[in-house]
Each structure stands twice: as C-alpha cells, then as structure tokens.
Design a protein around this motif. Sequence first.
Motif, PDB file in Angstrom:
ATOM      1  N   MET A  28      84.707 -33.798   3.845  1.00 59.41           N
ATOM      2  CA  MET A  28      86.124 -33.599   3.528  1.00 59.41           C
ATOM      3  C   MET A  28      86.392 -32.249   2.863  1.00 59.41           C
ATOM      4  O   MET A  28      87.386 -31.580   3.165  1.00 59.41           O
ATOM      5  N   ALA A  29      85.493 -31.821   1.970  1.00 66.31           N
ATOM      6  CA  ALA A  29      85.801 -30.657   1.137  1.00 66.31           C
ATOM      7  C   ALA A  29      84.905 -29.442   1.347  1.00 66.31           C
ATOM      8  O   ALA A  29      85.354 -28.316   1.147  1.00 66.31           O
ATOM      9  N   MET A  30      83.644 -29.646   1.728  1.00 69.00           N
ATOM     10  CA  MET A  30      82.763 -28.481   1.874  1.00 69.00           C
ATOM     11  C   MET A  30      83.318 -27.428   2.838  1.00 69.00           C
ATOM     12  O   MET A  30      83.310 -26.229   2.513  1.00 69.00           O
ATOM     13  N   PRO A  31      83.791 -27.815   4.029  1.00 74.03           N
ATOM     14  CA  PRO A  31      84.308 -26.785   4.936  1.00 74.03           C
ATOM     15  C   PRO A  31      85.510 -26.037   4.371  1.00 74.03           C
ATOM     16  O   PRO A  31      85.712 -24.854   4.694  1.00 74.03           O
ATOM     17  N   VAL A  32      86.306 -26.713   3.531  1.00 71.40           N
ATOM     18  CA  VAL A  32      87.457 -26.045   2.928  1.00 71.40           C
ATOM     19  C   VAL A  32      86.989 -24.994   1.924  1.00 71.40           C
ATOM     20  O   VAL A  32      87.499 -23.867   1.889  1.00 71.40           O
ATOM     21  N   PHE A  33      86.011 -25.345   1.098  1.00 72.58           N
ATOM     22  CA  PHE A  33      85.461 -24.359   0.165  1.00 72.58           C
ATOM     23  C   PHE A  33      84.907 -23.157   0.927  1.00 72.58           C
ATOM     24  O   PHE A  33      85.086 -22.004   0.512  1.00 72.58           O
ATOM     25  N   ALA A  34      84.213 -23.425   2.039  1.00 73.86           N
ATOM     26  CA  ALA A  34      83.667 -22.333   2.841  1.00 73.86           C
ATOM     27  C   ALA A  34      84.782 -21.458   3.397  1.00 73.86           C
ATOM     28  O   ALA A  34      84.667 -20.228   3.439  1.00 73.86           O
ATOM     29  N   ARG A  35      85.871 -22.083   3.815  1.00 77.66           N
ATOM     30  CA  ARG A  35      87.019 -21.331   4.333  1.00 77.66           C
ATOM     31  C   ARG A  35      87.606 -20.418   3.252  1.00 77.66           C
ATOM     32  O   ARG A  35      87.895 -19.236   3.493  1.00 77.66           O
ATOM     33  N   VAL A  36      87.821 -20.975   2.074  1.00 74.12           N
ATOM     34  CA  VAL A  36      88.433 -20.192   0.999  1.00 74.12           C
ATOM     35  C   VAL A  36      87.490 -19.073   0.562  1.00 74.12           C
ATOM     36  O   VAL A  36      87.916 -17.948   0.274  1.00 74.12           O
ATOM     37  N   ARG A  37      86.191 -19.381   0.527  1.00 74.80           N
ATOM     38  CA  ARG A  37      85.218 -18.351   0.156  1.00 74.80           C
ATOM     39  C   ARG A  37      85.296 -17.172   1.132  1.00 74.80           C
ATOM     40  O   ARG A  37      85.310 -15.999   0.733  1.00 74.80           O
ATOM     41  N   THR A  38      85.368 -17.458   2.423  1.00 73.59           N
ATOM     42  CA  THR A  38      85.427 -16.404   3.430  1.00 73.59           C
ATOM     43  C   THR A  38      86.783 -15.698   3.421  1.00 73.59           C
ATOM     44  O   THR A  38      86.866 -14.469   3.532  1.00 73.59           O
ATOM     45  N   HIS A  39      87.844 -16.484   3.260  1.00 71.52           N
ATOM     46  CA  HIS A  39      89.197 -15.923   3.276  1.00 71.52           C
ATOM     47  C   HIS A  39      89.416 -14.958   2.122  1.00 71.52           C
ATOM     48  O   HIS A  39      90.021 -13.887   2.290  1.00 71.52           O
ATOM     49  N   THR A  40      88.938 -15.330   0.938  1.00 70.86           N
ATOM     50  CA  THR A  40      89.148 -14.490  -0.242  1.00 70.86           C
ATOM     51  C   THR A  40      88.074 -13.419  -0.405  1.00 70.86           C
ATOM     52  O   THR A  40      88.304 -12.415  -1.076  1.00 70.86           O
ATOM     53  N   GLY A  41      86.909 -13.675   0.164  1.00 76.51           N
ATOM     54  CA  GLY A  41      85.791 -12.762  -0.044  1.00 76.51           C
ATOM     55  C   GLY A  41      85.163 -12.887  -1.412  1.00 76.51           C
ATOM     56  O   GLY A  41      84.300 -12.082  -1.787  1.00 76.51           O
ATOM     57  N   ASP A  42      85.558 -13.916  -2.164  1.00 72.97           N
ATOM     58  CA  ASP A  42      85.076 -14.079  -3.538  1.00 72.97           C
ATOM     59  C   ASP A  42      83.863 -15.013  -3.544  1.00 72.97           C
ATOM     60  O   ASP A  42      83.999 -16.212  -3.255  1.00 72.97           O
ATOM     61  N   PRO A  43      82.681 -14.522  -3.890  1.00 71.91           N
ATOM     62  CA  PRO A  43      81.487 -15.373  -3.887  1.00 71.91           C
ATOM     63  C   PRO A  43      81.518 -16.492  -4.912  1.00 71.91           C
ATOM     64  O   PRO A  43      80.710 -17.424  -4.838  1.00 71.91           O
ATOM     65  N   ALA A  44      82.442 -16.444  -5.874  1.00 72.94           N
ATOM     66  CA  ALA A  44      82.540 -17.520  -6.861  1.00 72.94           C
ATOM     67  C   ALA A  44      82.819 -18.856  -6.186  1.00 72.94           C
ATOM     68  O   ALA A  44      82.371 -19.910  -6.661  1.00 72.94           O
ATOM     69  N   TYR A  45      83.561 -18.830  -5.083  1.00 71.70           N
ATOM     70  CA  TYR A  45      83.842 -20.069  -4.358  1.00 71.70           C
ATOM     71  C   TYR A  45      82.568 -20.612  -3.721  1.00 71.70           C
ATOM     72  O   TYR A  45      82.347 -21.826  -3.679  1.00 71.70           O
ATOM     73  N   GLY A  46      81.724 -19.724  -3.229  1.00 78.13           N
ATOM     74  CA  GLY A  46      80.450 -20.165  -2.669  1.00 78.13           C
ATOM     75  C   GLY A  46      79.521 -20.714  -3.736  1.00 78.13           C
ATOM     76  O   GLY A  46      78.796 -21.679  -3.492  1.00 78.13           O
ATOM     77  N   ASP A  47      79.557 -20.108  -4.922  1.00 78.88           N
ATOM     78  CA  ASP A  47      78.728 -20.598  -6.025  1.00 78.88           C
ATOM     79  C   ASP A  47      79.153 -21.999  -6.442  1.00 78.88           C
ATOM     80  O   ASP A  47      78.313 -22.878  -6.678  1.00 78.88           O
ATOM     81  N   LYS A  48      80.468 -22.215  -6.547  1.00 82.50           N
ATOM     82  CA  LYS A  48      80.966 -23.532  -6.933  1.00 82.50           C
ATOM     83  C   LYS A  48      80.648 -24.558  -5.850  1.00 82.50           C
ATOM     84  O   LYS A  48      80.264 -25.706  -6.154  1.00 82.50           O
ATOM     85  N   LEU A  49      80.790 -24.180  -4.607  1.00 83.02           N
ATOM     86  CA  LEU A  49      80.452 -25.065  -3.497  1.00 83.02           C
ATOM     87  C   LEU A  49      79.009 -25.521  -3.613  1.00 83.02           C
ATOM     88  O   LEU A  49      78.706 -26.715  -3.471  1.00 83.02           O
ATOM     89  N   TRP A  50      78.100 -24.604  -3.878  1.00 82.19           N
ATOM     90  CA  TRP A  50      76.688 -24.964  -3.986  1.00 82.19           C
ATOM     91  C   TRP A  50      76.443 -25.898  -5.175  1.00 82.19           C
ATOM     92  O   TRP A  50      75.656 -26.844  -5.083  1.00 82.19           O
ATOM     93  N   THR A  51      77.110 -25.638  -6.282  1.00 81.89           N
ATOM     94  CA  THR A  51      76.927 -26.474  -7.474  1.00 81.89           C
ATOM     95  C   THR A  51      77.418 -27.900  -7.219  1.00 81.89           C
ATOM     96  O   THR A  51      76.736 -28.879  -7.574  1.00 81.89           O
ATOM     97  N   LEU A  52      78.590 -28.032  -6.619  1.00 78.35           N
ATOM     98  CA  LEU A  52      79.120 -29.353  -6.302  1.00 78.35           C
ATOM     99  C   LEU A  52      78.221 -30.072  -5.295  1.00 78.35           C
ATOM    100  O   LEU A  52      77.919 -31.263  -5.442  1.00 78.35           O
ATOM    101  N   PHE A  53      77.805 -29.356  -4.274  1.00 81.53           N
ATOM    102  CA  PHE A  53      76.928 -29.933  -3.258  1.00 81.53           C
ATOM    103  C   PHE A  53      75.597 -30.378  -3.866  1.00 81.53           C
ATOM    104  O   PHE A  53      75.073 -31.445  -3.523  1.00 81.53           O
ATOM    105  N   SER A  54      75.048 -29.575  -4.759  1.00 86.21           N
ATOM    106  CA  SER A  54      73.753 -29.898  -5.364  1.00 86.21           C
ATOM    107  C   SER A  54      73.810 -31.197  -6.148  1.00 86.21           C
ATOM    108  O   SER A  54      72.845 -31.979  -6.158  1.00 86.21           O
ATOM    109  N   TYR A  55      74.935 -31.444  -6.818  1.00 91.38           N
ATOM    110  CA  TYR A  55      75.100 -32.711  -7.527  1.00 91.38           C
ATOM    111  C   TYR A  55      74.980 -33.875  -6.547  1.00 91.38           C
ATOM    112  O   TYR A  55      74.263 -34.851  -6.800  1.00 91.38           O
TER     113      TYR A  55
END
Length: 379
Positions: free
Chosen positions: A164-191
């Motif tokens: 439901m949410a991982m692809p959206v985080f990936a979209r926002v990370r790519t759209h903004t170019g901000d790696p902070a979104y990718g970092d948060k995605l990994w942290t949430l996924f790791s949990y």
Amino acid sequence: MERRTLLKATAFAPLASTSRLQPTGQGTGESQESAVQAQGLPSRQAILDQVRLVQTYWIGTHRNPGDNKWARATYFSGHQAAYRATGENLRYAQKWSQQNAYALNGGTTTRNADNQCAGQAYYDLFDIDHDASHLTAINESIRLMVFGSNQSNSDWWWCDALHMAMPVFARVRTHTGDPAYGDKLWTLFSYTKNLLWDAGDHLWYRDANYVYPTGGQCLSPNGKKVFWSRGNGWVLAGLAKTHALLPVSDPRRADYAALFQQHAAGLLPVQRSDGFWNVNLADPLHRPGPETSGTAFFTFGLAYGIRAGLLDPTIYLPAATNAWNGMTAVAVRSDGLLGYVQGTGANPDSSQPVTSTSTADFGVGAFLLAGTELAKLTS
C-alpha cells in the motif's frame, strides 16, 4: 467491513532460520514442469485480450468507480497498468480520481498505509497530464511521516502495508529527489521485515498474531504455519513496484532486490500444479482450492523479476506461465467475471468459502497487473 485491527506494539527479536517448507500443492517439481511445457506462454495479444475482457466486465458492472480506500485504489493501480499497455479506459480512472478530489481517506495527516495506496494511481495520472495538484494530498501525507513531529517507525505492523505505501514513498523520493524519503522508507520497511519475515521459509507472516511460534494464531487447524497467500502477494508486488520506482542510485535498491529474490524462491516449492497458490502457503489442506488474488500478485511479481533481470527466466517463467494459464482457464468466466478471489480479511479463513463467483476490486487489479507485466515478456 474494514479488515484492519490495530495491534499493540510488540517486542521482537530477529527470527531464527527454520527448515524450508515442503511442497504444499497438488504436485510440484517435475509434474509442474510437465504441465507448463504443455501450456506455453500465450502471445501478447492473447494476454491483453484477457486483460481487456476482465477490465471491461468490471467497468461495465461498476459504473461508479468508487471511493479512494485501499481496495479500490489497488484496482486502479492495475487499471492504470492496463491503460499503459492498451491506451484504453483512461477516462474511468480520471472520473475516479476527480470524484475523490485526489484526496486520501483519513486526510493528509493519515499515517495508515491503506489510506496512502490511492497515491499510486494519483502519481500514474500525474505522469500523463503533469498536473501537480494531483499530488498535493499524497505528498503532504508522506512529508509529514518523514519530517513531521511524529517520528514513529512502527506504522507498518501488517505485511499488506508494504504494497500500500512502499511504492508511494518510492514515488515521492524520486519526484522530490530527496534521499530522506528513501531513508525513511528503509527504516519503516526494516521494522516490518524484522517483525514478519521468516528467513527460513522465505515467506512473510501477515502480522504478529501469526508469527511462529509466539503468535496466538500461528498454527493452522492441521498444526502447520500460517503464511497467508494474499499477504505474501502484497509484499512481492510491493517490492517489485518499489524496485521499479526507486532511482538506480538509491543505496537500498539492491537490498530490496535481494529480499525480493529470496521471497520469490520461497514461492516456487509451494505452487500448485494447476498454477494457483493455496490460501495458506504452508498447509494445502487449510481451506484448499484455487485462489486468484494471491496468485495474480505472485504472477505480477515473478514477471517483473524476470523482466528486470532479478530472476532466472528458465526457472521462474514456467511458474508465471503456469499461474497465468491456470487463472485464465479456471478463474476468468466467459463474460469477464474474475472468480475465486478471496474477499477482505487477514488470514486463510477470511471471507470463506471462495467460489467461482467470488470477486473483488483488488483481485481484479492484481489480475490486470499480472497480465500487463506478463505481456511485456512477449514483446
């Protein structure tokens, strides 16, 4: 009826490796290979004909495209994949998004992955007309999770959330170019991975209630583990979509790919000889019979893995082909109704019995994803 029941925070340790599952279908190995060899991958035209048939039936019986909750949003993810393959039915998706004002169920402050699923289709529509207003709600919701005052990382306590949410985080990370979104995605996924991934069987538990051996519902009536098919389908599809959407430069893209490969390997031994997967991947006698939604998500994921070079086609294409041929032979009615879709729930016993007329929006969406991805392998 909503299917989510919030769990209390649960302490956990990394799961120890356990022995791999034995095959749980109606026959695997050589018998499966023989079945596949007798039924090759259909042509691109034949695959897309089935996609059109199922999509046309759904649209014709659902003139109102519906709400923006997770189930209908999953349909529209598949719908937009079909649009990209055929160039047809864009207006139906536009009507859906417009009548929902490109908004999220629960508003922009929602942290619920289910509510964020609609953002996948909103981004798909943005790709067509580049109207940034389509992204206002979903971008704000994800921004608040990354930069807001609530920095919890335990939001994704059920495995469905990864689709439901991982692809959206990936979209926002790519759209903004901000790696902070990718970092948060990994942290949430790791949990979620630490909580629900079984590294021995290479499969996912739906939530902490099913984690073996501590979960209160961790055993089937026959004393086997409980690995819900669609739950695992959610994850494989979510990993596939995320891998496709993240930039190659993202430092975690390879980690997602590696886990995707492990998960795919865990699916092969438990595929049925008719191409389907059982609702409980660990127990073929637990609500036995064909089930389309999990099977469709697995077909989509395997096809993507082959196309992306993550999976060996000599090993995985027969499984994807057998699954597609099984679904079109058994689950697709002549008028386009897609049957044998388990309804909403959280485990193999949910929404039973599953019959030839059991259908649902998210199951249709999964089928459209599967067909359009498989068709790419014929190009």
